[in-house]
Every structure is written in C-alpha cells, then in structure tokens.
Design an enzyme around this catalytic site. Structure first.
Site, short mmCIF file in Angstrom:
data_model
loop_
_atom_site.label_atom_id
_atom_site.label_comp_id
_atom_site.label_asym_id
_atom_site.label_seq_id
_atom_site.Cartn_x
_atom_site.Cartn_y
_atom_site.Cartn_z
N ALA A 21 0.96 -1.20 -0.19
CA ALA A 21 -0.08 -0.11 0.11
C ALA A 21 0.84 1.51 0.01
O ALA A 21 0.44 2.32 -0.15
CB ALA A 21 -0.86 -0.09 1.30
N HIS A 165 8.25 -1.91 -17.74
CA HIS A 165 8.92 -2.90 -16.98
C HIS A 165 7.75 -4.17 -16.81
O HIS A 165 6.55 -4.12 -17.10
CB HIS A 165 9.00 -2.34 -15.48
CG HIS A 165 7.85 -1.94 -15.02
ND1 HIS A 165 7.20 -0.94 -15.02
CD2 HIS A 165 7.26 -2.58 -13.72
CE1 HIS A 165 6.10 -0.81 -14.19
NE2 HIS A 165 6.18 -1.79 -13.47
N CYS A 198 -1.06 -29.50 -26.79
CA CYS A 198 -0.70 -29.98 -28.26
C CYS A 198 -1.78 -30.01 -29.08
O CYS A 198 -1.99 -29.91 -30.32
CB CYS A 198 0.38 -31.06 -28.10
SG CYS A 198 1.87 -30.56 -27.53
N HIS A 292 2.37 -27.67 -20.71
CA HIS A 292 2.90 -26.92 -21.96
C HIS A 292 3.12 -25.43 -21.85
O HIS A 292 1.76 -25.05 -21.64
CB HIS A 292 2.05 -27.24 -23.02
CG HIS A 292 2.46 -27.30 -24.31
ND1 HIS A 292 2.53 -28.01 -25.52
CD2 HIS A 292 3.07 -25.81 -25.15
CE1 HIS A 292 2.98 -27.68 -26.61
NE2 HIS A 292 3.40 -26.17 -26.58
ZN ZN Z 1 2.01 -30.30 -25.28
#
Ligand code: ZN
Ligand code: ZN
Ligand code: ZN
Length: 338
Positions: A21, A165, A198, A292
């Site tokens: 804060a 940033h 995938c 993944h």
């Molecule tokens: Zn994969």
C-alpha cells in the site's frame, strides 16, 4: 509482514501484503507532474532503486557495471519477503504460512519508453532472456516452488510506474491457476494419452478461425473459451513444460511474435492497457508430458463486473473468432475497418 492465507472454501491462496500500500502511484499524477518527476527506472537513476540482481549488455552478456540494456532489481515494495527464516506454517482451520518469496522488477529498457511495442525485437529478446535466466536462477532456491512472470501495462492493468517494466514473483506455493491447469491437463493426458495444449494447437491450425499468427516455432490464437475480449495465447509448437529451459533462438521468435501482436492490439484496439503472463510448470519437476508452457495476453478492453466477481465465470462480448479475425487481418470479418 506478508502472509499466504488459504481460503477454506475456494482453496485460493491470498497474499496479505500491507507493505504494498505504500508504493508510489505515478499514474495518479497529472501529466505535468509526471513529466517533471524523476523516473527511478531510467538509466542514470540507478541509485533511486535497490541494488540490481542482474543486468544485461546489448549483446545479452551479464554485466556488473556499464551501460545496461535490461536491468533486474528487487521490488522496493514487495508482495512477499525474501527472508531465510520462516515463521512456522499454521495448519488448523485457518491455514496460513509466512509470505516468503522473491519479488523482482525487470526494467525493459534504459530510456524512458512507455510502450512495449516501441521496443525493438532485439530488446524484447533480451527481456525474455532475463525472464528465463531469473526463473532458472530461482529454480535453485529450495524455498520456492513457482515463479510467476507478468507484465502490467497502463493504469487500467495495474501498473503504477509507466517506464516499461515487468515483474517476477516467486513463491513457496504453486498459484491456484497453475494448480488448476496442472490438474486438468493431467486428467486429459490420462484419458487421451496426449497433451491438451498440443491438441489445441493441432485443432486451431486445422481450422484456423481463431488463429492470430503462426511461425515455425510458435502459434498464437484466441482460445475457444476466451474469458476476455481479444485474449490471445502464444504456445511453442514443440512440446515443453518449463519455460526456463527455452533456448535463445526460440526466445527471439517469441519476442518477435509478442511484439507484433501487442503492436496490433495497440493500433486496432485504441491502445488498451494490458497484462501478459507466462504459465509454466512448477520448479519441482524437470519434464511433464501433460503440461505445456505458454504466454497469455489479456488486453483491458472491458471491466470485470458483478457477474464475473460473483460467478467466477466470465461474460465475453466479443467472439474469439471475431477477435482473431481483427488481430490477424486488421479489420472486422464483414470488412469494416476498425
Ligand atoms: Zn504439449
Ligand atoms: Zn524512465
Ligand atoms: Zn495458462
């Protein structure tokens, strides 16, 4: 004082961090005050920030001094505490643990550039190199289980300083969102014998109605059940669970694609605030067949309102197919220019 608290109903972790804060709010200032104010992230103002933990030259070499291109520093107002001693975990009805962890800021350029898409592909590659290296570094810390890398750009996306940033928050707990993705993807793998990510890539390429961009290395699309308008994911075509093992050549490919997509969002969606984040497997493993790594880009073109807060499910007013068409071709499907 920082503390992780587990909500007994939702199973969500909450980081209670009152220290945050106190951080300065650059965006709340008028533009005049902002332009005359001194930016702690600009090169030459290094003394205004905590000492750097890493800095990179233009060629990507780690340097101790001299002109840096990307600089990593501890966050001056961290959400978690980088301390060795930990308060013991509380495991009764109210479950909590000491808010130990690491909170770093990655300063993406030496000059006062505020738009990420104005950085060069080479500069963004350096930023991604820093992400990967810092993640690989913190992986070796036995206190930590996961590192979340994210960028808040624009006040609407939660940024408090405008100089380009991004941030890394590494924690001893695996964030709820990652835990959910891990559990769901493990389920899918068990049922179908392949990685669900995938499979998404395969399907999005086979019928490219949600495809935004593709290269030999990466595929970008608006996910079938996008929560936010123009939400876009970038996935490496080659299966890999851990971002920190990505080679340099791939980081360049990722940087080029990300800049292209963010540039289009800026141009086509009236320069929205945005977040992007990297989802990757936790440190405790080296290879997962079912997970993944990927980048999620979330432009802030709508607000989260009462239904979303109440339901935890989202109303998205732009179809992912339409969003992908706009981001891919620069116009609405019916031919109107945006
Ligand atoms: Zn994969
Ligand atoms: Zn600056
Ligand atoms: Zn994800």
């Amino acid at each position: 004082m920082s503390e992780f608290r587990k909500d007994p109903l939702s199973d969500h972790w909450v980081i209670i961090a009152p220290n945050r804060a106190e951080r300065p709010e650059q965006f709340g200032l008028g533009s005049l005050e902002r332009s005359t104010g001194r930016c702690p992230f600009c090169r030459g103002h290094e003394a205004d920030t905590p000492a750097q933990t890493a800095a990179y030259s233009a060629t990507g070499r780690l340097i101790d001094q001299g002109p840096w291109q990307v600089r990593v520093i501890p966050n001056k107002f961290p959400a978690v505490e980088n301390v060795r001693e930990q308060r013991p975990e509380q495991r009764d009805f109210f479950r909590s643990r000491h808010g130990v962890g690491v909170h770093e800021v990655i300063i993406e350029c030496p000059d006062h550039v505020t738009a990420f898409s104005h950085l060069s592909d080479q500069q963004i590659s350096l930023v991604f190199q820093a992400y990967r290296d810092r993640m690989a570094y913190w992986r070796g810390d036995p206190r930590l289980a996961y590192a979340q890398i994210f960028k808040n750009s624009g006040a609407s996306a939660g940024a408090s300083l405008e100089h380009a940033h991004s941030q890394l928050i590494a924690t001893p707990v695996v964030p709820t969102q990652i835990e959910n993705e891990l559990v769901r993807s493990a389920d899918y793998f068990q049922q179908h014998g392949r990685c669900v990510f995938c499979e998404m890539i395969r399907r999005e390429l086979a019928d490219p109605i949600r495809l935004v961009e593709q290269t030999e290395q990466f595929v970008a699309f608006c996910p079938f059940a996008s929560q936010f308008p123009y939400e876009t994911w970038i996935l490496p075509r080659q299966h890999g669970s851990h971002f920190e093992f990505t080679e340099d050549g791939r980081l360049v490919g990722l940087a080029v694609m990300l800049r292209k997509i963010l540039g289009r969002m800026e141009h086509l969606l009236n320069d929205p605030g945005f977040n992007y984040l990297i989802h990757t497997a936790p440190f405790g493993s080296t290879h997962l067949s079912h997970y993944h790594w990927h980048v999620e880009i979330l432009p802030r073109v709508s607000n989260t309102a009462g239904f979303e807060w109440g339901a935890g499910d989202y109303i998205n007013m732009v179809t992912p197919e339409q969003a992908a068409h706009v981001l891919r071709f620069g116009r609405e499907p019916d031919g109107r220019q945006t």
